[in-house]
Write a protein that holds these residues in place. Structure first.
Motif, short mmCIF file in Angstrom:
data_model
loop_
_atom_site.label_atom_id
_atom_site.label_comp_id
_atom_site.label_asym_id
_atom_site.label_seq_id
_atom_site.Cartn_x
_atom_site.Cartn_y
_atom_site.Cartn_z
N VAL A 152 -32.59 -2.20 8.92
CA VAL A 152 -32.43 -1.49 7.54
C VAL A 152 -32.68 -3.29 6.40
O VAL A 152 -31.93 -3.86 7.09
N ALA A 153 -34.04 -3.58 6.05
CA ALA A 153 -33.73 -4.67 5.12
C ALA A 153 -33.08 -4.92 3.73
O ALA A 153 -33.00 -3.41 3.13
N PHE A 194 -25.91 -1.82 -3.58
CA PHE A 194 -25.85 -0.84 -3.13
C PHE A 194 -25.42 -0.44 -1.61
O PHE A 194 -25.49 0.39 -0.97
N VAL A 195 -25.33 -1.74 -0.96
CA VAL A 195 -25.83 -2.05 0.16
C VAL A 195 -24.52 -1.08 1.38
O VAL A 195 -24.76 -0.68 1.84
N SER A 196 -23.42 -1.50 0.52
CA SER A 196 -22.21 -0.58 1.51
C SER A 196 -22.24 1.37 1.69
O SER A 196 -22.25 1.80 1.97
N ILE A 251 -23.36 5.14 8.92
CA ILE A 251 -22.11 5.25 10.01
C ILE A 251 -21.31 6.65 10.29
O ILE A 251 -21.12 6.82 11.24
N HIS A 252 -21.53 6.95 8.84
CA HIS A 252 -20.97 8.72 8.81
C HIS A 252 -21.63 9.63 9.01
O HIS A 252 -21.31 10.40 8.64
N SER A 255 -24.64 -9.83 -0.46
CA SER A 255 -25.56 -8.93 0.13
C SER A 255 -24.65 -9.15 2.56
O SER A 255 -24.90 -8.25 2.96
N GLY A 256 -25.46 -9.87 2.13
CA GLY A 256 -25.34 -10.57 3.70
C GLY A 256 -23.79 -10.14 4.40
O GLY A 256 -23.52 -10.10 5.17
N LYS A 257 -22.93 -10.53 2.87
CA LYS A 257 -21.50 -11.02 3.55
C LYS A 257 -20.81 -9.42 3.86
O LYS A 257 -19.80 -8.98 4.69
N ILE A 258 -21.28 -8.37 2.80
CA ILE A 258 -21.32 -6.96 3.06
C ILE A 258 -21.26 -6.25 4.18
O ILE A 258 -20.90 -6.31 5.21
N CYS A 259 -22.97 -6.92 4.44
CA CYS A 259 -22.92 -6.25 5.98
C CYS A 259 -22.33 -7.27 6.67
O CYS A 259 -22.05 -6.53 8.13
N ASN A 260 -22.17 -8.24 6.85
CA ASN A 260 -21.36 -8.87 8.12
C ASN A 260 -19.96 -8.00 8.36
O ASN A 260 -19.23 -8.27 9.49
#
Length: 118
Positions: free
Chosen positions: A42-43, A50-52, A59-60, A79-84
């Motif tokens: 996922v880029a 939207f990323v969450s 994942i579900h 976005s990067g923090k959410i990905c982390n």
């Protein structure tokens, strides 16, 4: 272990894993084998809104033998923090951060990371 790369997350995001099961019947028979691991690349670039939802939809899934490779392509929002955060909570999720290089390079980075694992 077999490994399948599914790069077009948009279909998965909209329709869930069923988009893969029904993909021209090719992958349907392969997925009956629980040793098959599906990799989602996922880029991510400035999509904190939207990323969450995207990651949650992956994942579900009912099929659990997956990995999600999130490529943060130099996002200037959260976005990067959410990905982390997702990567720290779920071992199937990995985040790679890079400077902004565009969608194609972000996907290429994901493919390189996938090849490192295999």
């Amino acid at each position: 272990m077999k490994n399948i790369l599914w790069n077009d997350w948009r279909n998965v995001y909209k329709e869930g894993i069923n988009a893969i099961y029904g993909h021209k019947g090719i992958i349907n028979s392969i997925l009956k084998d629980s040793d098959v691991k599906i990799s989602f690349i996922v880029a991510v670039f400035n999509i904190e809104v939207f990323v969450s939802e995207c990651i949650e939809s992956l994942i579900h899934q009912t099929y659990k033998n997956i990995e999600i490779i999130l490529i943060d392509d130099g996002s200037t929002d959260n976005s990067g923090k959410i990905c982390n955060q997702y990567a720290s909570k779920d071992s199937r999720v990995r985040t790679i951060h890079q400077k902004n290089m565009g969608l194609s390079e972000a996907r290429n980075t994901g493919c390189v990371m996938l090849q490192v694992i295999i």
